[in-house]
Every structure is written in structure tokens, then in C-alpha cells.
Write a protein that holds these residues in place. Structure first.
Motif, PDB file in Angstrom:
ATOM      1  N   GLN A  77       0.830  -1.211   0.000  1.00  0.00           N
ATOM      2  CA  GLN A  77       0.000   0.000   0.000  1.00  0.00           C
ATOM      3  C   GLN A  77       0.865   1.262   0.000  1.00  0.00           C
ATOM      4  O   GLN A  77       0.566   2.247  -0.683  1.00  0.00           O
ATOM      5  CB  GLN A  77      -0.926  -0.003   1.224  1.00  0.00           C
ATOM      6  N   LEU A  78       1.966   1.217   0.759  1.00  0.00           N
ATOM      7  CA  LEU A  78       2.851   2.371   0.792  1.00  0.00           C
ATOM      8  C   LEU A  78       3.591   2.532  -0.535  1.00  0.00           C
ATOM      9  O   LEU A  78       3.797   3.652  -1.023  1.00  0.00           O
ATOM     10  CB  LEU A  78       3.863   2.211   1.937  1.00  0.00           C
ATOM     11  N   GLN A  79       3.937   1.414  -1.161  1.00  0.00           N
ATOM     12  CA  GLN A  79       4.574   1.491  -2.478  1.00  0.00           C
ATOM     13  C   GLN A  79       3.627   2.102  -3.509  1.00  0.00           C
ATOM     14  O   GLN A  79       4.044   2.887  -4.372  1.00  0.00           O
ATOM     15  CB  GLN A  79       5.001   0.090  -2.933  1.00  0.00           C
ATOM     16  N   VAL A  80       2.344   1.734  -3.438  1.00  0.00           N
ATOM     17  CA  VAL A  80       1.348   2.313  -4.350  1.00  0.00           C
ATOM     18  C   VAL A  80       1.250   3.824  -4.131  1.00  0.00           C
ATOM     19  O   VAL A  80       1.224   4.612  -5.079  1.00  0.00           O
ATOM     20  CB  VAL A  80      -0.021   1.638  -4.158  1.00  0.00           C
ATOM     21  N   HIS A  91       1.904   6.826  -6.819  1.00  0.00           N
ATOM     22  CA  HIS A  91       0.961   7.916  -7.093  1.00  0.00           C
ATOM     23  C   HIS A  91       1.664   9.271  -6.973  1.00  0.00           C
ATOM     24  O   HIS A  91       1.440  10.171  -7.799  1.00  0.00           O
ATOM     25  CB  HIS A  91      -0.217   7.851  -6.109  1.00  0.00           C
ATOM     26  N   ALA A  92       2.487   9.414  -5.942  1.00  0.00           N
ATOM     27  CA  ALA A  92       3.187  10.683  -5.739  1.00  0.00           C
ATOM     28  C   ALA A  92       4.183  10.950  -6.866  1.00  0.00           C
ATOM     29  O   ALA A  92       4.309  12.095  -7.337  1.00  0.00           O
ATOM     30  CB  ALA A  92       3.906  10.664  -4.386  1.00  0.00           C
ATOM     31  N   GLN A 101       5.097  10.851 -20.222  1.00  0.00           N
ATOM     32  CA  GLN A 101       6.041  10.587 -19.135  1.00  0.00           C
ATOM     33  C   GLN A 101       5.432   9.622 -18.117  1.00  0.00           C
ATOM     34  O   GLN A 101       6.121   8.729 -17.603  1.00  0.00           O
ATOM     35  CB  GLN A 101       6.434  11.895 -18.445  1.00  0.00           C
ATOM     36  N   LYS A 102       4.149   9.792 -17.842  1.00  0.00           N
ATOM     37  CA  LYS A 102       3.483   8.887 -16.905  1.00  0.00           C
ATOM     38  C   LYS A 102       3.391   7.476 -17.482  1.00  0.00           C
ATOM     39  O   LYS A 102       3.579   6.484 -16.764  1.00  0.00           O
ATOM     40  CB  LYS A 102       2.088   9.431 -16.571  1.00  0.00           C
ATOM     41  N   TYR A 103       3.122   7.386 -18.775  1.00  0.00           N
ATOM     42  CA  TYR A 103       3.098   6.088 -19.450  1.00  0.00           C
ATOM     43  C   TYR A 103       4.446   5.388 -19.302  1.00  0.00           C
ATOM     44  O   TYR A 103       4.521   4.192 -19.005  1.00  0.00           O
ATOM     45  CB  TYR A 103       2.745   6.294 -20.923  1.00  0.00           C
ATOM     46  N   LEU A 104       5.525   6.144 -19.512  1.00  0.00           N
ATOM     47  CA  LEU A 104       6.858   5.562 -19.439  1.00  0.00           C
ATOM     48  C   LEU A 104       7.193   5.125 -18.017  1.00  0.00           C
ATOM     49  O   LEU A 104       7.805   4.073 -17.801  1.00  0.00           O
ATOM     50  CB  LEU A 104       7.898   6.556 -19.947  1.00  0.00           C
ATOM     51  N   LEU A 105       6.790   5.922 -17.021  1.00  0.00           N
ATOM     52  CA  LEU A 105       7.032   5.518 -15.638  1.00  0.00           C
ATOM     53  C   LEU A 105       6.307   4.213 -15.333  1.00  0.00           C
ATOM     54  O   LEU A 105       6.875   3.295 -14.713  1.00  0.00           O
ATOM     55  CB  LEU A 105       6.577   6.622 -14.685  1.00  0.00           C
ATOM     56  N   LEU A 106       5.058   4.115 -15.770  1.00  0.00           N
ATOM     57  CA  LEU A 106       4.288   2.896 -15.525  1.00  0.00           C
ATOM     58  C   LEU A 106       4.875   1.710 -16.289  1.00  0.00           C
ATOM     59  O   LEU A 106       4.896   0.584 -15.782  1.00  0.00           O
ATOM     60  CB  LEU A 106       2.825   3.115 -15.902  1.00  0.00           C
ATOM     61  N   THR A 146      -1.118  -0.600  -8.529  1.00  0.00           N
ATOM     62  CA  THR A 146      -1.259   0.828  -8.797  1.00  0.00           C
ATOM     63  C   THR A 146      -2.401   1.089  -9.774  1.00  0.00           C
ATOM     64  O   THR A 146      -3.288   1.913  -9.517  1.00  0.00           O
ATOM     65  CB  THR A 146       0.055   1.396  -9.355  1.00  0.00           C
ATOM     66  N   VAL A 147      -2.398   0.388 -10.899  1.00  0.00           N
ATOM     67  CA  VAL A 147      -3.425   0.610 -11.908  1.00  0.00           C
ATOM     68  C   VAL A 147      -4.816   0.269 -11.366  1.00  0.00           C
ATOM     69  O   VAL A 147      -5.782   0.999 -11.590  1.00  0.00           O
ATOM     70  CB  VAL A 147      -3.120  -0.215 -13.181  1.00  0.00           C
ATOM     71  N   MET A 148      -4.913  -0.812 -10.614  1.00  0.00           N
ATOM     72  CA  MET A 148      -6.215  -1.244 -10.090  1.00  0.00           C
ATOM     73  C   MET A 148      -6.682  -0.397  -8.914  1.00  0.00           C
ATOM     74  O   MET A 148      -7.846  -0.454  -8.532  1.00  0.00           O
ATOM     75  CB  MET A 148      -6.153  -2.725  -9.720  1.00  0.00           C
ATOM     76  N   SER A 149      -5.775   0.429  -8.363  1.00  0.00           N
ATOM     77  CA  SER A 149      -6.183   1.306  -7.266  1.00  0.00           C
ATOM     78  C   SER A 149      -7.062   2.450  -7.757  1.00  0.00           C
ATOM     79  O   SER A 149      -7.842   3.013  -6.994  1.00  0.00           O
ATOM     80  CB  SER A 149      -4.946   1.877  -6.558  1.00  0.00           C
ATOM     81  N   ASP A 150      -6.940   2.800  -9.018  1.00  0.00           N
ATOM     82  CA  ASP A 150      -7.733   3.899  -9.586  1.00  0.00           C
ATOM     83  C   ASP A 150      -7.853   3.683 -11.097  1.00  0.00           C
ATOM     84  O   ASP A 150      -7.265   4.412 -11.895  1.00  0.00           O
ATOM     85  CB  ASP A 150      -7.072   5.241  -9.288  1.00  0.00           C
TER      86      ASP A 150
END
Length: 542
Positions: free
Chosen positions: A46-49, A53-54, A64-69, A83-87
Motif C-alpha cells: 500500500q505504501l509502495q502504491v 501515485h506521488a 512521461q506517466k506512461y513511461l514511468l508505468l 497501482t493501476v487497479m487502485s484507480d
């Protein structure tokens, strides 16, 4: 942890499926030789997620967000899906359309860690050998493209690989298909995109596209190799040019477990939108008449599935097809035209030629217009106003992707129809304020269909995918739209609850698979519970 016991140290940290990063406990770090290779602090998933997000919040553009993911997926698969399933509503546009379109266009310039299988036609005769290099022995889903017709962007060659990668991510994130059973595939037969061929960074074969018998023989070798190596595998065809997509589906749909999402998935999500729209208008499906802007495989796929659904409600199939009409670059598809492909001919009407789409609306008086042309702004003010003059609640579906190719915007549809349009689009649009009302545009995204169909196929080990499954899926999507959503104009379930929606659809489709005797596992007493038990959950093993 049994798999992990064979890996340790840096090898373990470099295995995306097994890596937990800072979530490895102190005892695990000692056990697997990780002491000193990680900062001493231990983080929960949960903390890693929250950290991810941050990180994303500090980036100022979607690529840039695509590349990070993408980097995260290559490093820690569990954290990526958590992460993806959280939102999901926020992350789906980042891992798939519209951002994936830009990622595919820039693929060769942003390439990082490899993912999936690249099968070039230069490897003819060795396709099975190439597939044997894939690390998983049990593959249940392949999404495959040849990169020729990527979204509405055209021939992107090997850069089209972004589409299978993104699609399979959504199989998992939106419906729980376990990621270890998924394999993205690029069939590289060359490209006719001169800009790519002249780009020194281009990563694909530097040749023009192979056509004809050689092309189909190569695809046939690929299908045969998949069937031999992965007998439970379902092959999803993705973003092939119409003149290949239609015959490939026709050739294989009754022989192997396969479907084409551009044809059948798009059709099902459109039909789901129609079913929900009829809850607003109070009309029957058999009373509808649709005019399509675009005459390719997506248009004919939607038209055929709507026709099949109309036939189930009492029309003859010929009468149903006559209520679904196509309009392309050469005008209304009438029987006198000499340029129609075989797959278009069932929808040709006995009518005088019409060269203007607005004139076709006035002549045919459709209850709905559906755009799959990839040409923006063709649902202009004249078209929308004509639809509103004919219908109390006109159905306006500009389904072309990405957003830049949409036939109209949500704001245009609501304003030009005086707030009476029943609207859904292929790419997302924000809520629209009009004369004191807030309209929430629906996104007719195939994500409501293909992950759920995939989950049903996975859980039942289905031997085939049939047209009826897509009609069942469409009804299952539409029945989940609440009256509150309909009141705001929203005709699809909220994407924030896509997992629950998909599991519901998967259950309905699985019931259909069992009823058709296409399952290769025994029918469970509780199909919904069986689906949920099969679904992947992003968590580190205890």
C-alpha cells in the motif's frame, strides 16, 4: 515463494513477476541474499502504491506517466497492477488509449525494456522456435498485431507493439486475467510508412509490407505454432488493416479460439451503448435505424452484431441488416456501387447515390449515427441538428480513437442537439454544462468487453468464441447502468468500478460458454464464484 527460492540477489530484483522491491521483509532479505541491495526501510504494498501515485503526480505530461508505468511493469509487476487497479478510471487512459497512441508513434525513440514476442517474417520456418523462447509454458491469451492500422493513426510498423502490451495489461487490471498467462505478439511483415523506414532509430524490418500468399502463409505458420505450443490459447487479432482483418477472422474463427476486438469487441460495446440508450428513449431495438460513418471492419462488425441482436428480437436477418446502413469516403453504400468489398455488400441499400453525410441523415432518417471513420469533425453542426430534428433523443456515437480523431466532441453534440443527444464516444470527454444541466459523456470503450470475455474464456477454457457471447456481453454491460447514471446521460458503468463490472460480464459470458458446450472444464455450481476464484489479485505472497 517456491519459484523465488531458485532466484536470489540481483536476479530476484530483476524478475518483474517475483520482485517486491522495498516490500521484501528483513527475513526475506537474509534468505534471498538481498541484504545491502535495498535501503533498510521495509514498505508495504500500500505504501509502495502511494509512493507511485506521488511520483506520477510530479510528472507534467501523460507520455512521461506512461513511461514511468511501463518501467514499473518491467520492474515489479505486482506493484504495477496494484497501482493501476487502485484507480482504474485514472490509469486506463495512461496505459491504453489515448496515451498509447503517442507511445506507439514514438516507440523507436522511447524504447526501454523489451516486452512480448517479436516475430518477423524473416523468421519464416522458425516461428515455433521463436515462441519457445518465451519463458512461460502455459499461455492462454495472445493479443497480436501486424502494426498496420494502429488506432486511427495508421501504419506504425513495429511500434504497434504498444497496443498488445496495453491491451493485455487491461485484461489483468480490468477483469483479473492472471498476467503470467498473457503474451503480446508483434508480427513484423515490414512497413509502408516511409518516415519509419528512413528513421535510423526504427527497430522493425526495413522493408515494405509483405502481401498476398506469403503474408497469409506466415500468419498460418504463427497460428499453427501457437496451437501446437499453447493448445488452450485464445488469439485476439488487433489493429490489422480491414483487408486482412476480415479474412483472417473468417478463416480462423470456427477452427480455433479466436476473435477480433476491432470487429467484435467494438461491436459489442456499441451494442451495449444502444441497449442502454434505449432505456433512456423507451424504444425497442427493432425500431432503430443506424447510419454508420465509415465502412471498414469496425463499422460492418457493429452493424452485423446489431443486426444479429435485432434478429433475436424478431426481425429477419435481412430486414435487420437493412436498418444498418454504411457511409464511407465514396458516399452512401448503395447496391449500384461497384467498389464494395464482400463484407460490405450485406449492408448496401437500394437507394439513389448520396454524397453528403448530412444529406444521408435527412434521406434515411436514422435514430442513431455511429462514427468509426477516424476522420474528425464529420459529425458537424448540420448533421447533429438534422438528427435532433428527426428524433426526440438522437443517438450520437462518435467512436473513433484517439480523441483527436473523434467525429465530434461531447460539448458539440449536447449543444447542437439542445441537450437531447444520447452521447457516447470512443475516447474520454469531460462532463458538459449546458443550460443548467450537467451531462456525463459515456466512453464506448472496448475495455467493457474484451477483458471480461477474456476472463470468461480463461475460467472456462473455452474452445471457441462465438457472436452470441458478444451479444450476451453487451446486455450484461448495459444492465449494470443505474437509473442515476442514465439521468446524467451516462450509458456505461463507471470506469472506477470496471473490475466489478467485468466480473459480472464474465459470469454472463461464461454461462453462455457452458450453455453452448464450448467449455473444457466442468460446469461449477456457482459460476460467479468460480470466476472470482480465478481472478488475479495484486498482492505479494504470504
Amino acid at each position: 515463494m517456491s519459484k523465488q527460492s531458485s532466484l536470489s540477489g540481483y536476479d530476484l530484483l530483476r524478475s518483474p513477476r517475483l520482485n517486491r522491491g522495498t516490500a521484501f521483509t528483513e527475513s526475506e532479505r537474509r534468505q534471498y541474499g538481498l541484504d545491502g541491495l535495498l535501503p533498510p526501510g521495509v514498505s508495504s504494498l500500500q505504501l509502495q502504491v502511494a509512493r507511485t501515485h506521488a511520483e506520477l503526480a510530479n510528472l507534467d505530461n501523460d507520455l512521461q506517466k506512461y513511461l514511468l508505468l511501463s518501467d514499473l511493469q518491467a520492474r515489479n509487476e505486482t506493484l504495477f497492477y496494484a497501482t493501476v487497479m487502485s484507480d482504474p478510471a485514472s490509469f486506463m487512459p495512461l496505459v491504453y488509449t489515448p496515451t498509447v497512441g503517442e507511445a506507439c508513434q514514438k516507440f523507436d525513440h522511447i524504447f526501454r525494456a523489451t516486452r512480448g514476442m517479436y516475430v518477423p517474417i524473416s523468421a519464416r520456418g522458425r516461428v515455433k522456435e521463436l515462441l519457445s523462447n518465451w519463458p512461460e509454458q502455459d499461455v492462454r491469451f495472445i493479443v497480436v498485431t501486424d502494426g498496420e492500422r494502429i488506432l486511427g493513426l495508421g501504419d506504425l510498423g513495429v511500434g504497434g507493439m504498444g497496443i498488445p502490451i496495453g491491451k493485455l495489461s487491461l485484461y489483468t487490471a480490468c477483469a483479473g486475467v492472471p498476467p503470467q498467462y498473457c503474451m503480446p505478439v508483434m508480427l513484423d511483415v515490414g512497413t509502408n510508412n516511409a518516415k519509419l523506414l528512413n528513421d535510423p532509430l526504427y527497430l522493425g524490418l526495413r522493408q515494405e509490407r509483405v502481401r498476398g500468399d506469403d503474408y497469409y502463409a506466415f500468419v498460418g505458420e504463427f497460428v499453427a505454432a501457437v496451437q501446437e505450443r499453447y493448445p488452450k490459447c485464445c488469439v485476439q487479432w488487433e489493429d490489422f488493416a480491414n483487408f486482412n482483418a476480415v479474412p483472417l477472422l473468417a478463416q480462423y474463427k470456427d477452427k480455433i479460439c479466436t476473435y477480433n476486438d476491432d470487429i467484435q469487441g467494438t461491436a459489442a460495446v456499441a451494442l451495449a451503448g444502444v441497449f442502454a440508450a434505449l432505456r433512456i428513449s423507451g424504444q425497442k431495438l427493432t425500431e432503430q435505424r443506424f447510419l454508420f460513418l465509415g465502412g471498414g471492419s469496425a463499422a460492418t462488425g457493429i452493424a452485423e452484431l446489431i443486426s444479429q441482436a435485432m434478429a433475436l428480437e424478431g426481425l429477419t436477418i435481412d430486414a435487420a441488416r437493412a436498418r444498418n446502413t454504411l457511409f464511407d469516403v465514396n458516399g452512401l453504400m448503395v447496391k449500384s456501387r461497384q467498389d464494395l468489398a464482400d463484407f460490405q455488400k450485406p449492408f448496401a441499400v437500394d437507394h439513389a447515390p448520396v454524397s453528403s453525410f448530412a444529406d444521408a441523415v435527412s434521406a434515411l432518417k436514422p435514430t442513431g449515427v455511429i462514427g468509426v471513420s477516424t476522420v474528425p469533425k464529420l459529425f458537424n453542426q448540420q448533421v447533429i441538428e438534422a438528427m435532433a430534428s428527426i428524433n426526440e433523443r438522437p443517438i450520437i456515437f462518435p467512436y473513433s480513437n484517439p480523441t483527436s480523431r473523434s467525429e465530434c466532441t461531447a460539448e458539440e453534440a449536447y449543444r447542437w442537439s439542445s441537450g437531447r443527444a444520447i452521447f457516447a464516444s470512443g475516447s474520454p470527454f469531460p462532463p458538459v454544462e449546458y443550460e443548467g444541466r450537467t451531462f456525463v459523456p459515456g466512453q464506448g470503450n472496448n475495455v467493457y468487453i474484451f477483458p471480461a470475455v477474456g476472463m470468461a474464456v480463461f475460467a472456462t477454457e473455452a474452445s471457441r468464441v462465438t457472436e452470441e457471447m458478444f451479444i450476451v456481453a453487451a446486455k450484461a454491460v448495459a444492465e449494470q447502468v443505474t437509473e442515476e447514471s442514465l439521468a446524467t446521460g451516462l450509458i456505461y458503468p463507471p470506469q472506477s468500478k470496471i473490475l466489478e463490472a467485468s466480473l459480472h460480464v464474465a459470469t454472463r459470458v461464461a454461462e453462455c460458454i457452458f450453455d453452448q458446450n464450448l467449455a473444457r472444464v466442468p460446469r461449477p455450481d456457482d459460476i460467479a464464484a468460480h470466476i472470482r476464484a480465478c481472478a488475479y489479485k495484486p498482492a505479494y505472497p504470504a
